[in-house]
Design a protein around this motif. Structure first.
Motif, PDB file in Angstrom:
ATOM      1  N   SER A 101       0.801  -1.215   0.000  1.00 20.48           N
ATOM      2  CA  SER A 101       0.000   0.000   0.000  1.00 20.48           C
ATOM      3  C   SER A 101       0.839   1.274   0.000  1.00 20.48           C
ATOM      4  N   THR A 102       2.074   1.225   0.404  1.00 23.19           N
ATOM      5  CA  THR A 102       2.865   2.452   0.376  1.00 23.19           C
ATOM      6  C   THR A 102       4.122   2.272  -0.467  1.00 23.19           C
ATOM      7  N   PRO A 103       3.930   2.394  -1.747  1.00 27.54           N
ATOM      8  CA  PRO A 103       5.083   2.216  -2.625  1.00 27.54           C
ATOM      9  C   PRO A 103       5.998   3.440  -2.579  1.00 27.54           C
ATOM     10  N   VAL A 104       7.212   3.234  -2.999  1.00 25.56           N
ATOM     11  CA  VAL A 104       8.070   4.378  -3.290  1.00 25.56           C
ATOM     12  C   VAL A 104       7.528   4.967  -4.586  1.00 25.56           C
ATOM     13  N   ARG A 105       7.464   6.269  -4.650  1.00 23.21           N
ATOM     14  CA  ARG A 105       6.921   6.849  -5.875  1.00 23.21           C
ATOM     15  C   ARG A 105       7.983   7.753  -6.496  1.00 23.21           C
ATOM     16  N   VAL A 106       8.304   7.463  -7.703  1.00 22.62           N
ATOM     17  CA  VAL A 106       9.268   8.300  -8.420  1.00 22.62           C
ATOM     18  C   VAL A 106       8.470   9.210  -9.360  1.00 22.62           C
ATOM     19  N   TRP A 107       8.420  10.502  -9.033  1.00 23.65           N
ATOM     20  CA  TRP A 107       7.635  11.450  -9.830  1.00 23.65           C
ATOM     21  C   TRP A 107       8.516  12.032 -10.914  1.00 23.65           C
ATOM     22  N   MET A 108       8.023  11.999 -12.147  1.00 19.88           N
ATOM     23  CA  MET A 108       8.762  12.607 -13.261  1.00 19.88           C
ATOM     24  C   MET A 108       8.282  14.054 -13.390  1.00 19.88           C
ATOM     25  N   LEU A 119      17.206  -2.656 -10.779  1.00 21.11           N
ATOM     26  CA  LEU A 119      17.544  -2.560  -9.357  1.00 21.11           C
ATOM     27  C   LEU A 119      17.019  -3.779  -8.585  1.00 21.11           C
ATOM     28  N   PRO A 120      17.903  -4.558  -7.953  1.00 21.78           N
ATOM     29  CA  PRO A 120      17.412  -5.794  -7.300  1.00 21.78           C
ATOM     30  C   PRO A 120      16.516  -5.516  -6.093  1.00 21.78           C
ATOM     31  N   ILE A 121      16.715  -4.357  -5.464  1.00 22.04           N
ATOM     32  CA  ILE A 121      15.905  -4.114  -4.269  1.00 22.04           C
ATOM     33  C   ILE A 121      14.480  -3.673  -4.593  1.00 22.04           C
ATOM     34  N   VAL A 122      14.214  -3.446  -5.884  1.00 25.78           N
ATOM     35  CA  VAL A 122      12.858  -3.058  -6.271  1.00 25.78           C
ATOM     36  C   VAL A 122      12.113  -4.293  -6.754  1.00 25.78           C
ATOM     37  N   LYS A 123      10.983  -4.564  -6.173  1.00 23.64           N
ATOM     38  CA  LYS A 123      10.254  -5.788  -6.501  1.00 23.64           C
ATOM     39  C   LYS A 123       9.479  -5.597  -7.805  1.00 23.64           C
ATOM     40  N   SER A 124       8.710  -4.517  -7.848  1.00 18.79           N
ATOM     41  CA  SER A 124       7.929  -4.306  -9.076  1.00 18.79           C
ATOM     42  C   SER A 124       7.629  -2.817  -9.213  1.00 18.79           C
ATOM     43  N   ARG A 129       5.146   3.884  -9.541  1.00 21.76           N
ATOM     44  CA  ARG A 129       4.912   3.366  -8.178  1.00 21.76           C
ATOM     45  C   ARG A 129       5.724   2.091  -8.048  1.00 21.76           C
ATOM     46  N   CYS A 130       6.652   2.097  -7.123  1.00 23.92           N
ATOM     47  CA  CYS A 130       7.525   0.927  -7.002  1.00 23.92           C
ATOM     48  C   CYS A 130       7.409   0.303  -5.614  1.00 23.92           C
ATOM     49  N   THR A 131       7.397  -1.014  -5.590  1.00 21.32           N
ATOM     50  CA  THR A 131       7.374  -1.732  -4.307  1.00 21.32           C
ATOM     51  C   THR A 131       8.789  -2.244  -4.044  1.00 21.32           C
ATOM     52  N   PRO A 132       9.419  -1.746  -2.988  1.00 17.80           N
ATOM     53  CA  PRO A 132      10.755  -2.270  -2.699  1.00 17.80           C
ATOM     54  C   PRO A 132      10.645  -3.667  -2.086  1.00 17.80           C
ATOM     55  N   THR A 133      11.713  -4.451  -2.224  1.00 18.08           N
ATOM     56  CA  THR A 133      11.685  -5.823  -1.705  1.00 18.08           C
ATOM     57  C   THR A 133      11.416  -5.828  -0.197  1.00 18.08           C
ATOM     58  N   VAL A 134      12.128  -4.991   0.556  1.00 18.69           N
ATOM     59  CA  VAL A 134      11.797  -4.799   1.963  1.00 18.69           C
ATOM     60  C   VAL A 134      11.548  -3.316   2.172  1.00 18.69           C
ATOM     61  N   PRO A 135      10.638  -2.965   3.058  1.00 15.46           N
ATOM     62  CA  PRO A 135      10.255  -1.561   3.205  1.00 15.46           C
ATOM     63  C   PRO A 135      11.454  -0.634   3.406  1.00 15.46           C
ATOM     64  N   LEU A 136      12.477  -1.123   4.130  1.00 15.76           N
ATOM     65  CA  LEU A 136      13.590  -0.228   4.440  1.00 15.76           C
ATOM     66  C   LEU A 136      14.406   0.158   3.215  1.00 15.76           C
ATOM     67  N   THR A 161      17.469   7.808  -2.566  1.00 17.91           N
ATOM     68  CA  THR A 161      18.762   8.466  -2.826  1.00 17.91           C
ATOM     69  C   THR A 161      19.254   8.185  -4.238  1.00 17.91           C
ATOM     70  N   THR A 162      18.915   7.013  -4.762  1.00 20.21           N
ATOM     71  CA  THR A 162      19.390   6.685  -6.114  1.00 20.21           C
ATOM     72  C   THR A 162      18.775   7.598  -7.172  1.00 20.21           C
ATOM     73  N   PHE A 163      17.466   7.836  -7.098  1.00 19.64           N
ATOM     74  CA  PHE A 163      16.784   8.504  -8.207  1.00 19.64           C
ATOM     75  C   PHE A 163      16.579   9.996  -8.012  1.00 19.64           C
ATOM     76  N   GLN A 164      16.911  10.480  -6.826  1.00 19.05           N
ATOM     77  CA  GLN A 164      16.616  11.865  -6.503  1.00 19.05           C
ATOM     78  C   GLN A 164      17.142  12.853  -7.553  1.00 19.05           C
ATOM     79  N   HIS A 165      18.378  12.612  -7.991  1.00 18.66           N
ATOM     80  CA  HIS A 165      19.002  13.599  -8.870  1.00 18.66           C
ATOM     81  C   HIS A 165      19.123  13.101 -10.309  1.00 18.66           C
ATOM     82  N   GLN A 166      18.360  12.156 -10.673  1.00 15.56           N
ATOM     83  CA  GLN A 166      18.259  11.618 -12.044  1.00 15.56           C
ATOM     84  C   GLN A 166      17.651  12.709 -12.943  1.00 15.56           C
ATOM     85  N   PRO A 167      18.147  12.872 -14.191  1.00 10.98           N
ATOM     86  CA  PRO A 167      17.498  13.871 -15.050  1.00 10.98           C
ATOM     87  C   PRO A 167      16.040  13.503 -15.325  1.00 10.98           C
ATOM     88  N   GLY A 168      15.197  14.518 -15.312  1.00  6.89           N
ATOM     89  CA  GLY A 168      13.771  14.302 -15.585  1.00  6.89           C
ATOM     90  C   GLY A 168      12.988  13.889 -14.362  1.00  6.89           C
TER      91      GLY A 168
END
Ligand SMILES: Nc1ncnc2c1ncn2[C@@H]1O[C@H](COP(=O)(O)OP(=O)(O)OP(=O)(O)O)[C@@H](O)[C@H]1O
Ligand SMILES: Nc1ncnc2c1ncn2[C@@H]1O[C@H](COP(=O)(O)OP(=O)(O)OP(=O)(O)O)[C@@H](O)[C@H]1O
Ligand SMILES: [Mg+2]
Ligand SMILES: [Mg+2]
Lengths: 284, 232, 284, 232
Positions: free
Chosen positions: C57-64, C83-88, C123-130, C137-144
């Motif tokens: 119910s609380t995915p990580v959300r990468v907003w473009m 990314l292996p830590i991202v499930k879907s 909307r991404c579900t990480p493998t473990v919530p942590l 931190t990985t995607f914060q400064h990605q272009p776009g």
């Protein structure tokens, strides 16, 4: 009298040593039970502390429309002050919100924001986290109110879980204390049972009832003492090796407080258990 | 010293053990209690110790009705009575020395008395060399002698002995009897239940005979049995 | 053989009855221990289930950024997929976000919103919530990329707490099982101790070793069985009277599964405990 | 039937109980074992039951060296030996009937045999009326008779009796002895340790005397003691 003390002392320790297997088992039982009680107390305190800290950090926020009139604002303020489920409210001005916004919003977006755009808001701490919902429904359609944001669904579920856990831990602690008493009582009953013959002989050579009882009582006392000693070590080890983080972290004073409870419980169980066992099974 | 007034005792399961016993025993007397197996001798002694209470009648010891004694006084009654039981009743966890010393410790005698008197009495019953053994490491007769030593050690006013020579050979019996007589001469009242015909016949002391719970004979300077013909 | 079975059966139950106080104590001990084990298992499963549901119910959300080019979007997408830590991950278009926005934003504000204003997001579900933090931190400064929103601090703290609780519960269950075994062993040891004389008599009249052992083993078995029976009732009662809510609610199958574990543990402890006790203390 | 070859036994705590005993007992013999208290009689019987192992020498029963018997065979050895112990060794939780029946159940006798033979043997020792009592509810002599009944009930090849009349009056002793003789006449070997001088002297059977662990006399048709002067 001095002769008797030395007799009772000698008797207690030689009994403990002669039945060392049983002594170890009784001490172990008390230790296990009281470690669990101690652990439960630690977790309970820790959960209570975390809940308190969350209450502080996630207030219900009543956002006013940027266009809200001072009248509307003061109406909401007085209403909030009257609501019993609201503990305290802080009014944040447009300036404060703007400052806060600058901390969270990336610089590129900041250029579009002006102080005037910012809403004003009340940060309110509800008495219990779950009351946030009530605050939300009360103020949602108030004139001049833009939106009410409450701690979200997860936080609410979490607060609920923690309350359930507190109940469970308390219940566990109660059951375990009871079972520890039953087990000490049983151990001493067995000790008395195996020494029934001995007791009957004592009675026949003219030993008074207290003469017979005291070594058993001190035996139970020592078992309780040793058991709670081990449990105190376990509680301390748990605290040291699995330190709880963030809001859960407990200070040393609380750990010591828990250990005092454990000690008192152990010694009490030991003495009371043996006293009851003697009453019931020794018939002296 | 001891007085039975119409005493009857029936055990809880309905077995009648003593019926209407009346009897006087003076201070310093030596009484043999005889009778067939199951005739009530042990019950007689247990009543004197207040291990059991009589159903009817009164038992007086030193003028006191022991049936009316409050519970907390019972230990003090027993301190004046030494007893040797048919089944010894030694503490299996304590050594011979400790078993005998125990009777003194219980009544609060100082350590010096204990360390003085216990070896003396053990020597007297011929067990000086076994004082460090546990009861389980003794022969039947040796255990019996420990029981005798324990009953003697605090110089009681009354001495009850239930079959104290049952597991002893004639020589050892003789020395135990000599000891009992010595104790008796110091003024201690002795009541001894026994099956040892030879011994009773030789001693010629007062004999009380029980038969199925009834007192059928009370004879000064008596012998074991009247119908001796049967025993041969 | 039939004579023997009837003897062993009679002997087991008359022993249990004769020493009924001790039987009750042993059964109680097993019951308490196994109730705790069962309760721990329930809570563990429930916590695991709640964590899983929160992950959903609380995915990580990468907003473009609304202005992100299709190239930038597909670059982020492929990176997320690797990314292996991202499930879907699910890609939501401007239209979907607009639809969602209409559900949460009040009608008065809606008039200012257009589809074009809406960002697109993953909307991404990480493998473990942590792991959410790492994604952030990985995607914060990605272009776009406009912003990455992760489950907030509280959720993370909660996930951490639950993991600690799982460890604690497992440790509790282990300690309790151990202590239950020690206590059964001790109970049977005491039973044997009080019947040492009896056993020595049996040996002297020519009883074989198994003849002597079997009634003790079945006695331990019955005690374990009764104890786990009570524990199963307790687990069931706990489940019925304190139903867990929301994400924590367990289905009946899981409760039955727990009860099977409790039963097997009780019976095993009873039999093994008595077998060990006999080995060690009976010397037959 | 029984053969001792230079048997010695010293208990773990260093007490020497038997020294260099050699002896043959034929099938169907009746042997009295006499000696002072602590001379090793009970130890002698315990060796025969393999309750203790000899330190030196061999003990043969029915031609087998019982020292070499594997552990699992020991119960089968004991099924051929009935024994009456000095301390009775009754099961305190079982009634008199159950105590006696137990010796049959253990060796797998069917229920009908048990229900047939047990009341019979209890009648024989004069305890028919007490079959439902617990041992704690019996007098010393009655417990001893239960022990005798248990030892007899499965008709063993060898019967060991340690002081079986120690707590019995002469009349009851007599009937127990008559029972032992009857058993002996059916071919059972009987070894009986006793202190009862009158009984040994009257029976005139083989007498083996022990003195501090040594065999000092083995006399066919013997009497209790040679130095009788001491006992009077
Ligand atoms: N605790 C008891 N409960 C029930 N009956 C008992 C109890 N103790 C003894 N009896 C019965 O009371 C009667 C008298 O027993 P008591 O022990 O006094 O006999 P005794 O004369 O000492 O016999 P013995 O010479 O065999 O020791 C016996 O029939 C016995 O079975
Ligand atoms: N388990 C034991 N451990 C150590 N010593 C023992 C043990 N049993 C007996 N003894 C000692 O061995 C010696 C012989 O004992 P035993 O029991 O064979 O004598 P007994 O002839 O039966 O005597 P009684 O006529 O008194 O029964 C005694 O000195 C006794 O103290
Ligand atoms: Mg008696
Ligand atoms: Mg002996």
């Amino acid at each position: 009298m001095r002769v008797y003390f030395s007799y009772a002392f000698k008797e207690t320790f030689s009994n403990l040593w002669r039945n060392r297997m049983m002594t170890v088992a009784a001490v172990l039982t008390v230790a296990v039970s009281l470690s669990l009680v101690g652990g439960s107390l630690l977790l309970k305190q820790s959960a209570a502390q975390a809940t308190a800290s969350w209450e502080q950090s996630t207030p219900v926020r009543v956002w006013m429309q940027p266009t809200a009139t001072p009248g509307e604002i003061s109406a909401v303020r007085s209403q909030l002050a009257q609501l019993p489920i609201v503990k305290s409210c802080v009014f944040t001005t447009k300036q404060q919100d703007f400052k806060e916004a600058r901390l969270v919003i990336s610089v590129s977006d900041l250029q579009f924001l002006t102080v005037a755009d910012m809403p004003t808001s009340f940060r309110c701490t509800p008495t219990v986290p779950l009351d946030a919902l009530t605050v939300e429904t009360t103020f949602q359609h108030q004139p001049g109110v833009y939106r009410v944001t409450a701690p979200d669904q997860q936080i609410r579920a979490m607060a609920h879980t923690i309350r359930i856990l507190q109940v469970v831990f308390l219940a566990l602690a109660a059951v375990l204390l009871l079972s520890a008493s039953v087990l000490i009582l049983n151990t001493i009953r067995m000790a008395i049972f195996t020494r029934r013959r001995e007791v009957s002989v004592m009675k026949l050579v003219g030993a008074t009832n207290w003469f017979i009882r005291v070594p058993y009582i001190t035996e139970g006392f020592v078992q309780g003492l040793l058991g709670s000693g081990v449990a105190m070590l376990a509680v301390w080890a748990f605290h040291t090796w699995y330190p709880l983080h963030n809001e859960f972290a407990l200070d040393t004073a609380k750990v010591w407080g828990t250990n005092v409870v454990v000690l008192v419980a152990g010694v009490g169980i030991g003495s009371v258990g043996s006293a009851i066992a003697i009453r019931r099974f020794l018939d002296v | 010293m001891i007085r039975f007034e119409n005493v009857s005792k029936t055990y809880k399961n309905g077995t009648p053990a003593l019926t209407n016993i009346s009897l006087d025993i003076e201070k310093g007397e030596f009484v043999f209690l005889v009778g067939a197996s199951g005739s009530g001798k042990t019950t007689f002694l247990r009543l004197l110790l207040r291990e059991e209470l009589a159903d009817h009648g009164r038992i007086l010891e030193a003028g006191r009705d022991i049936g009316n004694l409050p519970r907390w006084r019972v230990p003090y009654l027993r301190r004046n009575i030494g007893c040797v039981f048919q089944d010894y009743r030694l503490l299996p966890n304590k050594t011979v020395f400790e078993n005998v010393a125990f009777a003194l410790e219980v009544i609060g005698r100082p350590r010096s008395t204990v360390e003085n008197q216990v070896p003396q009495i053990l020597e007297l019953v011929g067990l000086g060399a076994k004082s460090k053994n546990l009861p389980g490491e003794l022969s039947g007769g040796e255990q019996q002698r420990v029981a005798v030593a324990r009953a003697f050690v605090n110089r009681p006013l009354i001495l009850l002995a239930d079959e104290p020579t049952g597991n002893l050979d004639p020589v050892n019996s003789e020395s135990i009897m000599a000891l009992l007589e010595r104790i008796n001469r110091t003024g201690t009242t002795v009541v001894m239940a026994t099956h040892d015909k030879a011994l009773v016949d030789r001693m010629r002391r007062r004999v009380v005979e029980l038969d199925r719970g009834e007192m059928i004979r009370d004879q000064v300077r008596g012998v074991y049995g009247v119908e001796e013909g049967l025993a041969i």
